[in-house]
Design a protein around this motif. Structure first.
Motif, PDB file in Angstrom:
ATOM      1  N   ILE A 104     -45.698  43.663  28.042  1.00 16.49           N
ATOM      2  CA  ILE A 104     -46.522  42.564  28.542  1.00 16.49           C
ATOM      3  C   ILE A 104     -45.765  41.244  28.417  1.00 16.49           C
ATOM      4  CG2 ILE A 104     -48.649  41.259  28.120  1.00 16.49           C
ATOM      5  CD1 ILE A 104     -49.921  43.988  27.312  1.00 16.49           C
ATOM      6  N   ARG A 105     -45.122  41.038  27.254  1.00 17.23           N
ATOM      7  CA  ARG A 105     -44.350  39.795  27.081  1.00 17.23           C
ATOM      8  C   ARG A 105     -43.280  39.642  28.155  1.00 17.23           C
ATOM      9  NH1 ARG A 105     -44.726  37.382  21.977  1.00 17.23           N
ATOM     10  NH2 ARG A 105     -46.033  38.585  20.568  1.00 17.23           N
ATOM     11  N   TYR A 108     -44.637  38.821  31.650  1.00 19.51           N
ATOM     12  CA  TYR A 108     -44.959  37.397  31.832  1.00 19.51           C
ATOM     13  C   TYR A 108     -43.734  36.652  32.356  1.00 19.51           C
ATOM     14  CZ  TYR A 108     -49.603  36.899  29.676  1.00 19.51           C
ATOM     15  OH  TYR A 108     -50.936  36.952  29.404  1.00 19.51           O
ATOM     16  N   VAL A 131     -45.250  32.269  25.586  1.00 19.64           N
ATOM     17  CA  VAL A 131     -45.587  33.514  26.222  1.00 19.64           C
ATOM     18  C   VAL A 131     -45.890  33.350  27.717  1.00 19.64           C
ATOM     19  CG1 VAL A 131     -47.307  35.387  26.218  1.00 19.64           C
ATOM     20  CG2 VAL A 131     -46.594  34.346  24.047  1.00 19.64           C
ATOM     21  N   ASN A 132     -46.583  32.269  28.086  1.00 19.32           N
ATOM     22  CA  ASN A 132     -47.231  32.283  29.405  1.00 19.32           C
ATOM     23  C   ASN A 132     -47.238  30.937  30.116  1.00 19.32           C
ATOM     24  OD1 ASN A 132     -48.889  31.369  27.318  1.00 19.32           O
ATOM     25  ND2 ASN A 132     -50.752  31.885  28.415  1.00 19.32           N
ATOM     26  N   SER A 144     -50.456  30.919  32.726  1.00 18.27           N
ATOM     27  CA  SER A 144     -50.850  32.199  33.306  1.00 18.27           C
ATOM     28  C   SER A 144     -51.493  33.086  32.255  1.00 18.27           C
ATOM     29  CB  SER A 144     -49.619  32.919  33.881  1.00 18.27           C
ATOM     30  OG  SER A 144     -49.088  32.192  34.969  1.00 18.27           O
ATOM     31  N   ALA A 145     -52.217  34.081  32.723  1.00 15.06           N
ATOM     32  CA  ALA A 145     -52.844  35.042  31.816  1.00 15.06           C
ATOM     33  C   ALA A 145     -52.864  36.410  32.486  1.00 15.06           C
ATOM     34  CB  ALA A 145     -54.260  34.600  31.474  1.00 15.06           C
ATOM     35  N   GLN A 146     -52.632  37.416  31.699  1.00 15.91           N
ATOM     36  CA  GLN A 146     -52.489  38.778  32.233  1.00 15.91           C
ATOM     37  C   GLN A 146     -53.475  39.730  31.568  1.00 15.91           C
ATOM     38  OE1 GLN A 146     -49.069  42.156  31.877  1.00 15.91           O
ATOM     39  NE2 GLN A 146     -48.305  40.163  32.497  1.00 15.91           N
TER      40      GLN A 146
END
Lengths: 268, 99
Positions: A104-105, A108, A131-132, A144-146
């Protein structure tokens, strides 16, 4: 080269915007649509808060009701955002795709790279800040967000065109503890906008579509796909309305984390 | 109910809100701008702390077990921060009880 779908949406209200993102996620989960990039905006200012945030902690609700600003909890984590004059994107990728095969990291970084590219194309020294976030001159211009659910990666985020910081900090309750890791700075200095960086030309008609074009090209380059422009299919449109009425438009979801997001269900 | 606010370097903001009864954690709520994957698993983390004595090592062990066995990913958040916040919020509850 794979053809993905590009949806350039008209400005929408907050709860509907969030519902469309979940409807497309469901659609891709059923493999009823190609991987998709959606570019969108907001017809009235709205606040979204992260999945793990509470309205009472993040938002001054009296100010929101006075100004008619809806507050919606996202299916993604991350922080509260006042969506006003911005370009918002959402990208939907099957977990089997190589981009989603990364952690996930890492993903991003891969999915924020097109934002950095698009900003660099405008002559800005943009950089990804894990991270984002994407920063220009040390201030955040994009966040951003995932989430990953039902076999699909959804990442959505914002690219700030113009920010009324006075209004933002009147509506959002920015915790004093949330200072940057480096030297402390006033919250106003941690957020920037394309207007601040590029001047009044970003307010001209046509700039938003120029920006959307740059972002779409950057996504296509980074993801190794070509985009075919399209819209929501009929079932996605129906489902977006159902999800707005049954989830993001409801106090129950927006205030209570024990409510589960509507899932896509089988078939299609 | 007492809330501890934790902002560890390199992490997001975390609020740990705690109810205590008889020296044990009764209920926990973790809120903030961090990421937990899958998102719904945050409820399992909170549940794991129910009934625990608010001591750093005990809390840390409970959390590690819940996170590892559940295949839960924390981003912008750590077991250490949740544990510290739990202990801090619990001691805040004790302090509130003093006359």
């Amino acid at each position: 080269m794979e053809t993905w779908r590009l949806i350039i949406d008209i400005p929408r209200r907050g709860a509907y915007n969030m519902a469309v993102d979940l409807a497309i996620l469901h659609s891709l989960a059923r493999r009823a649509c190609p991987p998709t990039l959606r570019l969108y905006s907001w017809d009235t200012p709205a606040v979204t808060i992260g999945y793990f945030q509470r309205i009472e902690e993040e938002v001054r609700e009296a100010e929101c009701s006075r100004e008619g600003v809806a507050v919606i909890r996202r299916v993604t984590g991350g922080g509260a955002v006042l969506h006003e004059h911005e370009l918002t994107y959402s990208v939907f990728i099957p977990l089997s795709h190589r981009t989603a095969a990364q952690s996930i990291r890492e993903s991003y970084g891969l999915l924020c790279a097109p934002i950095v590219d698009a900003l660099q194309g405008l002559g800005l020294k943009a950089e990804f800040a894990p991270v984002n976030d994407v920063l220009v001159e040390g201030a955040k211009v994009s966040g951003s967000a995932q989430t990953r659910r039902e076999g699909v990666l959804l990442q959505h985020g914002t690219l700030l065109i113009d920010v009324d910081t006075e209004r933002m900090f009147r509506i959002l309750n920015v915790a004093k503890e949330k200072s940057p890791d480096g030297p402390s700075a006033a919250p106003e200095g941690r957020v920037t906008s394309l207007r601040r960086l590029l001047g009044e030309r970003v307010l001209a008609t046509g700039f938003a579509s120029e920006l959307a074009g740059r972002l779409a090209r950057a996504f296509a380059d980074r993801l190794g796909c070509v985009f075919g422009e399209g819209g929501l299919n009929g079932r996605e449109e129906e489902e977006a309305v159902r999800i707005e009425n049954g989830l993001f438009g409801l106090e129950a979801w927006n205030r209570d984390r024990s409510i589960r997001p509507i899932s896509g269900g089988p078939g299609g | 109910m007492h809330t501890a606010v934790i902002k560890a370097p390199g992490e997001k903001l975390l609020r740990v809100s705690i109810d205590m009864a008889d020296g044990l954690v009764q209920g926990v709520r973790l809120t903030g701008d961090f990421f937990v994957h899958p998102e719904e698993a945050v409820l399992r983390i909170e549940e794991a702390l129910r009934g625990v004595r608010p001591e750093l090592n005990t809390v840390r062990d409970r959390l590690r077990e819940a996170v590892d066995s559940g295949g839960i990913q924390l981003i912008g958040l750590s077991i250490e921060s949740i544990a510290r916040g739990t202990v801090e919020a619990a001691s805040g509850c004790d302090a509130e009880k003093q006359p």
